[in-house]
Design an enzyme around this catalytic site. Structure first.
Site, PDB file in Angstrom:
ATOM      1  N   GLN A 154       0.834  -1.197   0.000  1.00 51.71           N
ATOM      2  CA  GLN A 154       0.000   0.000   0.000  1.00 51.71           C
ATOM      3  C   GLN A 154       0.869   1.247   0.000  1.00 51.71           C
ATOM      4  O   GLN A 154       1.897   1.313   0.661  1.00 51.71           O
ATOM      5  CB  GLN A 154      -0.909  -0.001   1.227  1.00 51.71           C
ATOM      6  CG  GLN A 154      -1.964   1.086   1.197  1.00 51.71           C
ATOM      7  CD  GLN A 154      -3.025   0.886   2.265  1.00 51.71           C
ATOM      8  OE1 GLN A 154      -3.226  -0.217   2.751  1.00 51.71           O
ATOM      9  NE2 GLN A 154      -3.701   1.964   2.631  1.00 51.71           N
ATOM     10  N   LEU A 203       0.991  -5.861   1.887  1.00 49.40           N
ATOM     11  CA  LEU A 203      -0.105  -6.246   0.994  1.00 49.40           C
ATOM     12  C   LEU A 203       0.409  -7.025  -0.211  1.00 49.40           C
ATOM     13  O   LEU A 203      -0.261  -7.931  -0.718  1.00 49.40           O
ATOM     14  CB  LEU A 203      -0.841  -4.986   0.520  1.00 49.40           C
ATOM     15  CG  LEU A 203      -1.852  -5.228  -0.604  1.00 49.40           C
ATOM     16  CD1 LEU A 203      -3.084  -5.914  -0.069  1.00 49.40           C
ATOM     17  CD2 LEU A 203      -2.181  -3.960  -1.335  1.00 49.40           C
ATOM     18  N   ARG A 206      -9.601  -7.005   4.636  1.00 48.93           N
ATOM     19  CA  ARG A 206      -8.409  -6.726   5.442  1.00 48.93           C
ATOM     20  C   ARG A 206      -8.281  -5.217   5.677  1.00 48.93           C
ATOM     21  O   ARG A 206      -8.059  -4.763   6.797  1.00 48.93           O
ATOM     22  CB  ARG A 206      -7.163  -7.256   4.728  1.00 48.93           C
ATOM     23  CG  ARG A 206      -5.823  -6.978   5.415  1.00 48.93           C
ATOM     24  CD  ARG A 206      -4.704  -7.581   4.567  1.00 48.93           C
ATOM     25  NE  ARG A 206      -3.368  -7.440   5.140  1.00 48.93           N
ATOM     26  CZ  ARG A 206      -2.505  -6.479   4.851  1.00 48.93           C
ATOM     27  NH1 ARG A 206      -2.850  -5.515   3.990  1.00 48.93           N
ATOM     28  NH2 ARG A 206      -1.302  -6.463   5.400  1.00 48.93           N
ATOM     29  N   HIS A 238       1.248  -3.030  11.014  1.00 50.66           N
ATOM     30  CA  HIS A 238       2.354  -3.853  11.518  1.00 50.66           C
ATOM     31  C   HIS A 238       2.799  -3.474  12.926  1.00 50.66           C
ATOM     32  O   HIS A 238       3.990  -3.416  13.229  1.00 50.66           O
ATOM     33  CB  HIS A 238       3.532  -3.800  10.537  1.00 50.66           C
ATOM     34  CG  HIS A 238       3.135  -4.155   9.144  1.00 50.66           C
ATOM     35  ND1 HIS A 238       2.712  -5.419   8.792  1.00 50.66           N
ATOM     36  CD2 HIS A 238       3.064  -3.402   8.022  1.00 50.66           C
ATOM     37  CE1 HIS A 238       2.408  -5.432   7.500  1.00 50.66           C
ATOM     38  NE2 HIS A 238       2.595  -4.215   7.013  1.00 50.66           N
ATOM     39  N   GLN A 251       1.173 -11.205  10.139  1.00 46.64           N
ATOM     40  CA  GLN A 251       1.733 -10.086   9.387  1.00 46.64           C
ATOM     41  C   GLN A 251       1.079  -8.760   9.773  1.00 46.64           C
ATOM     42  O   GLN A 251       1.712  -7.709   9.753  1.00 46.64           O
ATOM     43  CB  GLN A 251       1.551 -10.324   7.886  1.00 46.64           C
ATOM     44  CG  GLN A 251       2.254  -9.318   6.996  1.00 46.64           C
ATOM     45  CD  GLN A 251       1.509  -9.063   5.703  1.00 46.64           C
ATOM     46  OE1 GLN A 251       0.432  -8.489   5.698  1.00 46.64           O
ATOM     47  NE2 GLN A 251       2.098  -9.501   4.596  1.00 46.64           N
TER      48      GLN A 251
END
Length: 317
Positions: A12, A94, A118, A207, A256
């Site tokens: 992204q 991603l 997501r 993250h 992740q």
């Protein structure tokens, strides 16, 4: 003969209004991939990618399927002309989903819906303004990890945490967490001599621990998705390893969300497999810039424009 090239897929932030317009003009079949995605999503993704508005395309729930679709569309163009498979695939955040689609581990239509969900879960997990991300340039990885620990310890409420989120290249680490903790870590980074410290224009702090609620809900979503063993090794972000069992792939995708992207180690791992050339497949060339700083012995190329696709449609090995 084992291929000596690998493919990597961007994450992204690589989206932009008008992306791949020149490629679509030369290769009209690219739009077929966008049409397939539009059918899965229920809105015209090519129209959004072509004309915006930018703020809608940049919304996490739209940006993620847009980048996935753009990356897979470019892959299909290249592979349709070349008919070869790389020896290894990887994606940045991603981009790991793009890699799994191209490795035939995920069906494209399901993957488009999966990353849209997501993005929605990530956005819903953190109220606007609560979280932030920042790039720290010019410090060693260990120093950035240490200053994040110091910034977290500064607050009595441990919910105010900041951690390293992306190890992008030597001397470039992105941090993420609660806004106040990120700002404190940025101040510490400046005092430690960072060459540049810049808050990123993102709506979601990816993250880091703030993504745990999204991860818990994403488990249920992933269980409904058909995951197969990849036909090409896909190096994941979390373990810097190629999972082969569907449940292990699902587990890595869940982790992740709240774990750092170990991109430096990923590129080093790819180099150690005997790969000589890494192609960036998707909109832009962000990863290629990072990769060149990670390993200067490899060759790099991008597949994002008509000349690049024309040049790299010839046989590679």
């Amino acid at each position: 003969m084992t291929a000596t090239f690998g493919f990597v897929f961007p994450g992204q932030g690589s989206q932009s209004v008008g992306m791949l317009a020149d490629v679509a003009a030369q290769f009209p079949e690219l739009k077929k991939t966008f049409s397939e995605a539009s059918d899965a999503l229920g809105y015209d993704l090519w129209q959004l990618a072509s004309s915006g508005p930018a703020e809608k395309l940049d919304d996490t729930a739209h940006a993620q399927p847009a980048i996935l679709t753009a990356s897979v569309a470019v892959w299909r163009l290249w592979h349709g002309r070349n008919q070869q498979l790389p020896s290894v695939l990887a994606g940045h955040s991603l981009g790991e989903y793009s890699a799994l689609v191209c490795a035939d581990s995920l069906d494209f239509s399901e993957a488009v819906q999966l990353v849209a969900e997501r993005g929605r879960l990530m956005q819903a997990a953190v109220p606007a303004g609560t979280g932030a991300m920042a790039a720290v340039i010019g410090l060693a990885d260990d120093d950035v990890v240490s200053l994040c620990e110091q910034a977290t310890a500064h607050f009595s409420d441990q919910a105010y945490s900041v951690t390293a989120a992306n190890f992008n290249s030597p001397g470039q680490v992105v941090i993420a967490g609660h806004t106040d903790a990120v700002l404190h870590a940025m101040a510490l980074a400046k005092t430690k001599g960072a060459r540049m410290v810049k808050q990123l224009a993102v709506s979601v702090p990816s993250h880091c621990a703030l993504m745990q609620p999204a991860a818990e809900k994403f488990v249920e979503t992933l269980q409904k998705v058909n995951v197969r063993s990849p036909q090409v090794a896909v190096i994941n972000n979390v373990d810097v390893a190629a999972a082969t069992e569907p449940d292990a792939i699902r587990d890595a995708l869940v982790r992740q969300l709240y774990s750092p992207v170990r991109w430096v180690e990923t590129v080093q791992h790819i180099a150690n497999t005997g790969v000589k050339t890494i192609y960036e497949c998707g909109p832009g060339n962000v990863l290629t810039g990072l990769n060149k700083r990670i390993d200067k012995t490899l060759e790099y190329d991008v597949l994002a424009t008509v000349p690049e696709l024309d040049t790299n449609s010839r046989e590679v090995s």
